[in-house]
Design a protein around this motif. Sequence first.
Motif, PDB file in Angstrom:
ATOM      1  N   UNK A 234       0.825  -1.198   0.000  1.00  0.00           N
ATOM      2  CA  UNK A 234       0.000   0.000   0.000  1.00  0.00           C
ATOM      3  C   UNK A 234       0.870   1.262   0.000  1.00  0.00           C
ATOM      4  N   UNK A 235       1.931   1.220   0.785  1.00  0.00           N
ATOM      5  CA  UNK A 235       2.868   2.351   0.819  1.00  0.00           C
ATOM      6  C   UNK A 235       3.464   2.584  -0.565  1.00  0.00           C
ATOM      7  N   UNK A 236       3.882   1.510  -1.204  1.00  0.00           N
ATOM      8  CA  UNK A 236       4.526   1.625  -2.514  1.00  0.00           C
ATOM      9  C   UNK A 236       3.569   2.253  -3.544  1.00  0.00           C
ATOM     10  N   UNK A 237       2.324   1.829  -3.524  1.00  0.00           N
ATOM     11  CA  UNK A 237       1.356   2.305  -4.522  1.00  0.00           C
ATOM     12  C   UNK A 237       0.968   3.766  -4.270  1.00  0.00           C
ATOM     13  N   UNK A 238       0.568   4.070  -3.046  1.00  0.00           N
ATOM     14  CA  UNK A 238       0.072   5.427  -2.747  1.00  0.00           C
ATOM     15  C   UNK A 238       1.210   6.446  -2.796  1.00  0.00           C
ATOM     16  N   UNK A 239       2.401   6.039  -2.344  1.00  0.00           N
ATOM     17  CA  UNK A 239       3.528   6.956  -2.307  1.00  0.00           C
ATOM     18  C   UNK A 239       3.981   7.443  -3.664  1.00  0.00           C
ATOM     19  N   UNK A 240       3.605   6.730  -4.726  1.00  0.00           N
ATOM     20  CA  UNK A 240       3.949   7.160  -6.079  1.00  0.00           C
ATOM     21  C   UNK A 240       3.008   8.247  -6.579  1.00  0.00           C
ATOM     22  N   UNK A 241       1.893   8.446  -5.878  1.00  0.00           N
ATOM     23  CA  UNK A 241       0.867   9.360  -6.344  1.00  0.00           C
ATOM     24  C   UNK A 241       0.826  10.685  -5.594  1.00  0.00           C
ATOM     25  N   UNK A 242       1.405  10.730  -4.384  1.00  0.00           N
ATOM     26  CA  UNK A 242       1.238  11.919  -3.559  1.00  0.00           C
ATOM     27  C   UNK A 242       2.293  11.966  -2.468  1.00  0.00           C
ATOM     28  N   UNK A 243       2.295  13.025  -1.691  1.00  0.00           N
ATOM     29  CA  UNK A 243       3.099  13.086  -0.473  1.00  0.00           C
ATOM     30  C   UNK A 243       2.485  12.104   0.519  1.00  0.00           C
ATOM     31  N   UNK A 244       3.281  11.168   0.981  1.00  0.00           N
ATOM     32  CA  UNK A 244       2.770  10.105   1.849  1.00  0.00           C
ATOM     33  C   UNK A 244       3.390  10.190   3.236  1.00  0.00           C
TER      34      UNK A 244
ATOM     35  N   UNK B  50      12.222   0.630   5.743  1.00  0.00           N
ATOM     36  CA  UNK B  50      11.272   1.201   4.793  1.00  0.00           C
ATOM     37  C   UNK B  50      11.905   2.230   3.862  1.00  0.00           C
ATOM     38  N   UNK B  51      13.217   2.338   3.899  1.00  0.00           N
ATOM     39  CA  UNK B  51      13.895   3.385   3.135  1.00  0.00           C
ATOM     40  C   UNK B  51      13.792   3.203   1.630  1.00  0.00           C
ATOM     41  N   UNK B  52      13.459   2.013   1.175  1.00  0.00           N
ATOM     42  CA  UNK B  52      13.342   1.791  -0.261  1.00  0.00           C
ATOM     43  C   UNK B  52      11.966   2.182  -0.799  1.00  0.00           C
ATOM     44  N   UNK B  53      11.076   2.625   0.085  1.00  0.00           N
ATOM     45  CA  UNK B  53       9.716   2.948  -0.313  1.00  0.00           C
ATOM     46  C   UNK B  53       9.495   4.464  -0.407  1.00  0.00           C
ATOM     47  N   UNK B  54       8.509   4.891  -1.223  1.00  0.00           N
ATOM     48  CA  UNK B  54       8.278   6.324  -1.450  1.00  0.00           C
ATOM     49  C   UNK B  54       7.494   6.980  -0.312  1.00  0.00           C
ATOM     50  N   UNK B  55       8.137   7.134   0.827  1.00  0.00           N
ATOM     51  CA  UNK B  55       7.531   7.781   1.991  1.00  0.00           C
ATOM     52  C   UNK B  55       8.185   9.141   2.185  1.00  0.00           C
ATOM     53  N   UNK B  56       7.377  10.173   2.368  1.00  0.00           N
ATOM     54  CA  UNK B  56       7.908  11.515   2.604  1.00  0.00           C
ATOM     55  C   UNK B  56       8.038  11.831   4.089  1.00  0.00           C
ATOM     56  N   UNK B  57       7.080  11.341   4.897  1.00  0.00           N
ATOM     57  CA  UNK B  57       7.025  11.702   6.312  1.00  0.00           C
ATOM     58  C   UNK B  57       6.881  10.458   7.169  1.00  0.00           C
ATOM     59  N   UNK B  58       7.798  10.283   8.104  1.00  0.00           N
ATOM     60  CA  UNK B  58       7.729   9.186   9.070  1.00  0.00           C
ATOM     61  C   UNK B  58       7.309   9.785  10.410  1.00  0.00           C
ATOM     62  N   UNK B  59       6.164   9.351  10.900  1.00  0.00           N
ATOM     63  CA  UNK B  59       5.635   9.880  12.157  1.00  0.00           C
ATOM     64  C   UNK B  59       6.022   8.945  13.294  1.00  0.00           C
ATOM     65  N   UNK B  60       6.712   9.490  14.267  1.00  0.00           N
ATOM     66  CA  UNK B  60       7.177   8.694  15.405  1.00  0.00           C
ATOM     67  C   UNK B  60       6.708   9.336  16.694  1.00  0.00           C
ATOM     68  N   UNK B  61       6.058   8.540  17.525  1.00  0.00           N
ATOM     69  CA  UNK B  61       5.596   9.036  18.810  1.00  0.00           C
ATOM     70  C   UNK B  61       6.366   8.408  19.945  1.00  0.00           C
ATOM     71  N   UNK B  62       5.852   7.297  20.450  1.00  0.00           N
ATOM     72  CA  UNK B  62       6.386   6.684  21.659  1.00  0.00           C
ATOM     73  C   UNK B  62       7.861   6.352  21.625  1.00  0.00           C
ATOM     74  N   UNK B  63       8.386   5.940  20.482  1.00  0.00           N
ATOM     75  CA  UNK B  63       9.809   5.587  20.409  1.00  0.00           C
ATOM     76  C   UNK B  63      10.691   6.773  20.782  1.00  0.00           C
TER      77      UNK B  63
END
Length: 232
Positions: free
Chosen positions: A167-177, A191-204
């Motif tokens: 799902x990440x691979x498909x949607x990330x090609x279409x928009x800011x993900x 996940x660095x090989x996937x088209x992700x713009x923003x990684x949201x991290x909370x508890x870690x």
Amino acid sequence: MSLMRNEILERLRSGKHLQVALDFLEIRDALGVARQVADLGVILEAGTPLVKAEGIQGLLALRSLGDNIVVADTKTADAGDVEAEIAWRGKANIMTVLGAMDDSTVESAVRRARELGIVVQVDLIGVKDVVRRAEELLSLGVDIVGLHIGLDVQRKRGVTVADMREEIRYIGKKTILSVAGGLNPKSIAELMDLPVSIFVVGGAITRSQEPRKVAEEIVNILGRSTILASGD
């Protein structure tokens, strides 16, 4: 709010970014973490609990830390135009709308947000067919799609957003993900090989004894990925 809408979108399209989810009830606790990481250039998120507990004043407190992009995680479910106004009054740059809600709510948020210079992110938490819904929402004018596995689902099913590679691979090609839900330095590196713009991290980060150290580790991972992608 010094950054214009187009500037924010352009910044988000360039490279990969860490968003720190400040899911606190007290603004002093949120500021305690935010002050440790703000100079790393991270996106500061007023988590939904913080928005509910501290409101516009909480958003303004985060804005006072500098020119970081600030997210008001409103998770808007109705009255999109009104909640866009709340984010704007708090000088946030981005608001969030629940993708599971009626199209009219999304359209209301998008329309008013554009008038105010706010970026709209849709949160697909609870959506069954995220690919289909993402395509529908993009046609309504949302700027960012967020894939999000909620905390309750993480606990009950033992899954995180890192399990949604296709799902990440498909949607990330279409928009800011944006991706959120159980992320840490190890899972982000995978996940660095996937088209992700923003990684949201909370508890870690926020529950760590050394929030800055964890944030620095993630920023370094994302920075290395950006350099490799640019061919430098």
